[in-house]
Design a protein around this motif. Structure first.
Motif, PDB file in Angstrom:
ATOM      1  N   PHE A 137      67.513  42.107  25.323  1.00  0.00           N
ATOM      2  CA  PHE A 137      66.711  43.014  26.155  1.00  0.00           C
ATOM      3  C   PHE A 137      65.231  42.843  25.843  1.00  0.00           C
ATOM      4  O   PHE A 137      64.854  42.817  24.677  1.00  0.00           O
ATOM      5  CB  PHE A 137      67.099  44.467  25.868  1.00  0.00           C
ATOM      6  N   ASP A 138      64.422  42.743  26.893  1.00  0.00           N
ATOM      7  CA  ASP A 138      62.976  42.792  26.685  1.00  0.00           C
ATOM      8  C   ASP A 138      62.547  44.244  26.662  1.00  0.00           C
ATOM      9  O   ASP A 138      62.928  45.018  27.534  1.00  0.00           O
ATOM     10  CB  ASP A 138      62.243  42.076  27.829  1.00  0.00           C
ATOM     11  N   ILE A 139      61.740  44.598  25.677  1.00  0.00           N
ATOM     12  CA  ILE A 139      61.273  45.983  25.577  1.00  0.00           C
ATOM     13  C   ILE A 139      59.783  45.966  25.898  1.00  0.00           C
ATOM     14  O   ILE A 139      59.007  45.374  25.145  1.00  0.00           O
ATOM     15  CB  ILE A 139      61.487  46.544  24.153  1.00  0.00           C
ATOM     16  N   ASP A 140      59.380  46.608  26.993  1.00  0.00           N
ATOM     17  CA  ASP A 140      57.974  46.446  27.358  1.00  0.00           C
ATOM     18  C   ASP A 140      57.106  47.680  27.126  1.00  0.00           C
ATOM     19  O   ASP A 140      56.044  47.806  27.716  1.00  0.00           O
ATOM     20  CB  ASP A 140      57.836  45.929  28.800  1.00  0.00           C
ATOM     21  N   PHE A 141      57.538  48.592  26.265  1.00  0.00           N
ATOM     22  CA  PHE A 141      56.625  49.672  25.883  1.00  0.00           C
ATOM     23  C   PHE A 141      55.431  49.066  25.150  1.00  0.00           C
ATOM     24  O   PHE A 141      55.623  48.248  24.259  1.00  0.00           O
ATOM     25  CB  PHE A 141      57.316  50.679  24.948  1.00  0.00           C
ATOM     26  N   PRO A 142      54.210  49.469  25.543  1.00  0.00           N
ATOM     27  CA  PRO A 142      53.042  48.868  24.892  1.00  0.00           C
ATOM     28  C   PRO A 142      52.892  49.344  23.439  1.00  0.00           C
ATOM     29  O   PRO A 142      53.329  50.435  23.085  1.00  0.00           O
ATOM     30  CB  PRO A 142      51.879  49.367  25.750  1.00  0.00           C
ATOM     31  N   TYR A 143      52.267  48.478  22.630  1.00  0.00           N
ATOM     32  CA  TYR A 143      51.943  48.844  21.245  1.00  0.00           C
ATOM     33  C   TYR A 143      50.514  49.359  21.227  1.00  0.00           C
ATOM     34  O   TYR A 143      49.721  48.968  22.074  1.00  0.00           O
ATOM     35  CB  TYR A 143      52.085  47.625  20.340  1.00  0.00           C
ATOM     36  N   PRO A 144      50.087  50.169  20.281  1.00  0.00           N
ATOM     37  CA  PRO A 144      50.934  50.740  19.245  1.00  0.00           C
ATOM     38  C   PRO A 144      51.846  51.824  19.807  1.00  0.00           C
ATOM     39  O   PRO A 144      51.397  52.674  20.548  1.00  0.00           O
ATOM     40  CB  PRO A 144      49.929  51.346  18.265  1.00  0.00           C
ATOM     41  N   ARG A 145      53.103  51.742  19.454  1.00  0.00           N
ATOM     42  CA  ARG A 145      54.046  52.765  19.907  1.00  0.00           C
ATOM     43  C   ARG A 145      53.950  53.971  18.987  1.00  0.00           C
ATOM     44  O   ARG A 145      53.795  53.825  17.781  1.00  0.00           O
ATOM     45  CB  ARG A 145      55.466  52.199  19.896  1.00  0.00           C
ATOM     46  N   THR A 146      54.023  55.130  19.580  1.00  0.00           N
ATOM     47  CA  THR A 146      53.771  56.332  18.790  1.00  0.00           C
ATOM     48  C   THR A 146      55.036  57.098  18.471  1.00  0.00           C
ATOM     49  O   THR A 146      55.049  57.920  17.559  1.00  0.00           O
ATOM     50  CB  THR A 146      52.858  57.288  19.589  1.00  0.00           C
ATOM     51  N   GLY A 147      56.087  56.833  19.204  1.00  0.00           N
ATOM     52  CA  GLY A 147      57.301  57.640  19.031  1.00  0.00           C
ATOM     53  C   GLY A 147      57.566  58.430  20.297  1.00  0.00           C
ATOM     54  O   GLY A 147      58.684  58.865  20.550  1.00  0.00           O
ATOM     55  N   LYS A 148      56.496  58.595  21.122  1.00  0.00           N
ATOM     56  CA  LYS A 148      56.678  59.312  22.406  1.00  0.00           C
ATOM     57  C   LYS A 148      57.631  58.549  23.321  1.00  0.00           C
ATOM     58  O   LYS A 148      58.284  59.132  24.174  1.00  0.00           O
ATOM     59  CB  LYS A 148      55.332  59.461  23.108  1.00  0.00           C
ATOM     60  N   GLU A 149      57.690  57.225  23.125  1.00  0.00           N
ATOM     61  CA  GLU A 149      58.565  56.399  23.970  1.00  0.00           C
ATOM     62  C   GLU A 149      59.995  56.908  23.961  1.00  0.00           C
ATOM     63  O   GLU A 149      60.741  56.721  24.915  1.00  0.00           O
ATOM     64  CB  GLU A 149      58.568  54.938  23.489  1.00  0.00           C
ATOM     65  N   ARG A 150      60.346  57.536  22.851  1.00  0.00           N
ATOM     66  CA  ARG A 150      61.742  57.983  22.708  1.00  0.00           C
ATOM     67  C   ARG A 150      62.135  58.993  23.784  1.00  0.00           C
ATOM     68  O   ARG A 150      63.320  59.154  24.079  1.00  0.00           O
ATOM     69  CB  ARG A 150      61.963  58.581  21.316  1.00  0.00           C
ATOM     70  N   THR A 151      61.147  59.693  24.317  1.00  0.00           N
ATOM     71  CA  THR A 151      61.462  60.686  25.352  1.00  0.00           C
ATOM     72  C   THR A 151      61.423  60.084  26.757  1.00  0.00           C
ATOM     73  O   THR A 151      61.805  60.731  27.731  1.00  0.00           O
ATOM     74  CB  THR A 151      60.467  61.867  25.293  1.00  0.00           C
ATOM     75  N   ASP A 152      60.944  58.830  26.851  1.00  0.00           N
ATOM     76  CA  ASP A 152      60.890  58.136  28.137  1.00  0.00           C
ATOM     77  C   ASP A 152      62.308  57.877  28.651  1.00  0.00           C
ATOM     78  O   ASP A 152      63.165  57.442  27.887  1.00  0.00           O
ATOM     79  CB  ASP A 152      60.144  56.809  27.922  1.00  0.00           C
ATOM     80  N   PRO A 153      62.563  58.136  29.930  1.00  0.00           N
ATOM     81  CA  PRO A 153      63.931  57.903  30.453  1.00  0.00           C
ATOM     82  C   PRO A 153      64.382  56.451  30.280  1.00  0.00           C
ATOM     83  O   PRO A 153      65.573  56.189  30.085  1.00  0.00           O
ATOM     84  CB  PRO A 153      63.836  58.267  31.928  1.00  0.00           C
ATOM     85  N   ARG A 154      63.444  55.496  30.339  1.00  0.00           N
ATOM     86  CA  ARG A 154      63.833  54.095  30.175  1.00  0.00           C
ATOM     87  C   ARG A 154      64.394  53.838  28.774  1.00  0.00           C
ATOM     88  O   ARG A 154      65.286  53.031  28.590  1.00  0.00           O
ATOM     89  CB  ARG A 154      62.617  53.182  30.396  1.00  0.00           C
TER      90      ARG A 154
END
Lengths: 264, 258
Positions: free
Chosen positions: B221-238
């Motif tokens: 899987f390609d993960i395209d959340f931009p860096y720096p990741r903060t942890g907020k991504e975890r709440t993203d539906p994707r």
């Protein structure tokens, strides 16, 4: 003064059974509950010991001879035992050749071979040093082998991926990791050395503490006999404490508990 | 040219007691310069074995592994590895542990070595603990020592074998952020093995999903959340949908192996 009472208190806290034993010993002999000919009072034996050490001074020679033989035997066993243990652990053909021999000879009481050693080397130093060396060799070789075999593979791998050479792995990983095991072997071996020095000097010798004790017995000099026994047990105890002290200093990095198995 | 190229790699373990075990079967993927690859899969899927093969500690039964286009034959400090459960040397202090690589390679003069060791110790936040032995450190601190010990050798590739598997969950989160920052600064290729799907998605530029017995690559899987990741991504539906897709891939095996 305060330090002295503190020392006495901590000493008594641990060693009061020994003090009690000495009191009972002194008491039964002084009151003739036991014939002092067979059991001279502690104080008389102690006096005999101190006189032998500091008045006539002729005990020193026996101490010197015994220690010399015990240490020569022990150190030669350390040298050969760690070397062969390492070789067996690192080089499979050496192991498959030596392992059956060691398993057969290890349980044989080496004292049984003493007559052969006397027969070949006479009753001088050589036969006794060899006897001690042979006996001490086994616990050291077995523990060294176990120590090297127990080295965490991942520590070796870690060193390899950091660019360590074969020799560096040996000196910087395997030996430090195996050293606590080797020391356990040395401690066991040193107790063997003290047992055998006395036994061999009782059997065939004209000097040394074993001879000192047996000749006191033969001349019915019971206070000298007890003096000799106290002396050899003090030496054995002191030597064991020395090894424990070195272990404690050397293996300060180990988790507490690991080495406490038999560390009285 | 790829930083790491894994071509049809298989690994069979033979032992006397058991029959042959196929640990890895026909594994192929490529890693670019500066990528953060996370590998996730059930226990016993050969994830660790793959790292050992890349590090040159074991040899593949079939296939090839190339680093910078060259076949891997033996361990090399250009490919650093952080082992499971912090395999640092218990008889060495923090300082001496971090120094180890420079010491054995005899790189740089002595005073430069000492300076570098201090620098890396401070990078992982252990200044003041230089003279401690590992037994006096917490799990998280030991893991920092292991990371500094690997980084000081200046590797181009860093392999991490469940580095956060044995630290508590709060420390784990802190260390995840630290490892991510470290990677962003140094831009080295990282291969990071984990049990945690969440951790794999949070850290990786790509997630490689393994299945067990034999270990094969199920999907990447390609993960395209931009860096720096903060942890907020975890709440993203994707994030959630990735997590359930990965879970669906390995669910059956995880249940089977328990």
């Amino acid at each position: 003064m305060q330090r002295l009472t503190h020392f006495l208190r901590t000493f008594l806290k641990k060693w009061y059974p020994l003090v009690l034993l000495i009191f009972v010993w002194e008491f039964v002999s002084r009151t003739r509950l036991v014939d002092p000919f067979y059991l001279p009072p502690f104080s008389i034996s102690m006096k005999a010991l101190l006189e032998g050490l500091f008045v006539t001074g002729d005990v020193w020679f026996h101490i010197e001879m015994s220690l010399l033989r015990a240490l020569a035997g022990l150190f030669s066993a350390i040298l050969v035992g760690t070397g062969i243990g390492l070789l067996m652990a690192r080089y499979a053909p050496a192991n498959s050749f030596l392992d059956p021999l060691i398993s057969i000879i290890f349980p044989t009481p080496k004292l049984a071979l003493f007559p052969i050693l006397i027969f070949w080397f006479g009753i001088g130093q050589m036969s006794k040093i060899l006897l001690i060396s042979m006996t001490c060799f086994f616990p050291i070789v077995v523990n060294t082998y176990a120590g090297v075999k127990n080295v965490d593979k991942y520590l070796v791998w870690n060193a390899l991926t950091k660019g360590a050479s074969g020799n560096q792995i040996l000196y910087k990983v395997i030996i430090p990791a195996a050293l606590p095991f080797i020391f356990t072997g040395i401690r066991v071996a040193s107790s063997f050395a003290f047992i055998l020095i006395v036994a061999s000097e009782m059997i065939a010798s004209n000097e040394g503490l074993g001879f000192f004790i047996i000749s006191a017995e033969r001349t019915f000099n019971s206070d000298m006999m007890f003096a000799g026994i106290m002396l050899i047990s003090a030496l054995g105890f002191g030597f064991d404490r020395l090894i424990l002290y070195i272990q404690k200093k050397l293996f300060i990095w180990r988790d507490i508990g690991e080495e406490r198995v038999s560390g009285i | 040219m790829f930083k790491i190229e894994i071509r049809n790699v298989s690994k069979v373990f033979r032992s006397v007691r058991t029959s042959e075990i196929l640990a890895l079967k026909d594994i192929s993927f490529k890693v670019n310069e500066g990528e953060f690859i996370t590998i996730v899969g059930p226990s016993g899927c050969g994830k660790s074995t793959l790292l050992y093969l890349i590090a040159g500690l074991e040899t593949p039964t079939a296939g090839d592994i190339l680093i910078n286009g060259n076949r891997v034959n033996e361990p090399d400090p250009t490919c650093g590895i952080v082992f499971q459960e912090f395999r640092i040397f218990p008889w060495r202090t923090v300082f001496k542990n971090v120094l180890f690589g420079l010491e054995v390679q005899n790189r740089f003069p002595k005073d430069k070595q000492i300076e570098l060791a201090k620098e890396y110790i401070s990078m992982v936040g252990l200044t003041g603990f230089e003279d401690r032995y590992p037994k006096e450190l917490s799990g998280g601190m030991k893991q920092r020592v292991a990371i500094a010990q690997t980084l000081i050798c200046g590797p181009e590739i860093i392999l991490m074998d469940e580095p956060l598997g044995s630290v508590d969950s709060l420390t784990r989160e802190v260390l995840q952020h630290e490892i991510m920052r470290l990677w962003e600064r140094e831009k080295k290729a990282i291969l990071f093995v984990t049990h945690s799907i969440d951790e794999a998605i949070f850290l990786g530029t790509r997630v490689v999903v393994f299945s067990a017995r034999p270990g094969v690559v199920k999907e990447i899987f390609d993960i395209d959340f931009p860096y720096p990741r903060t942890g907020k991504e975890r709440t993203d539906p994707r994030f959630g949908s990735l997590r359930s897709r990965i879970w669906n891939l390995i669910e059956k095996e995880v249940i089977k192996s328990n």
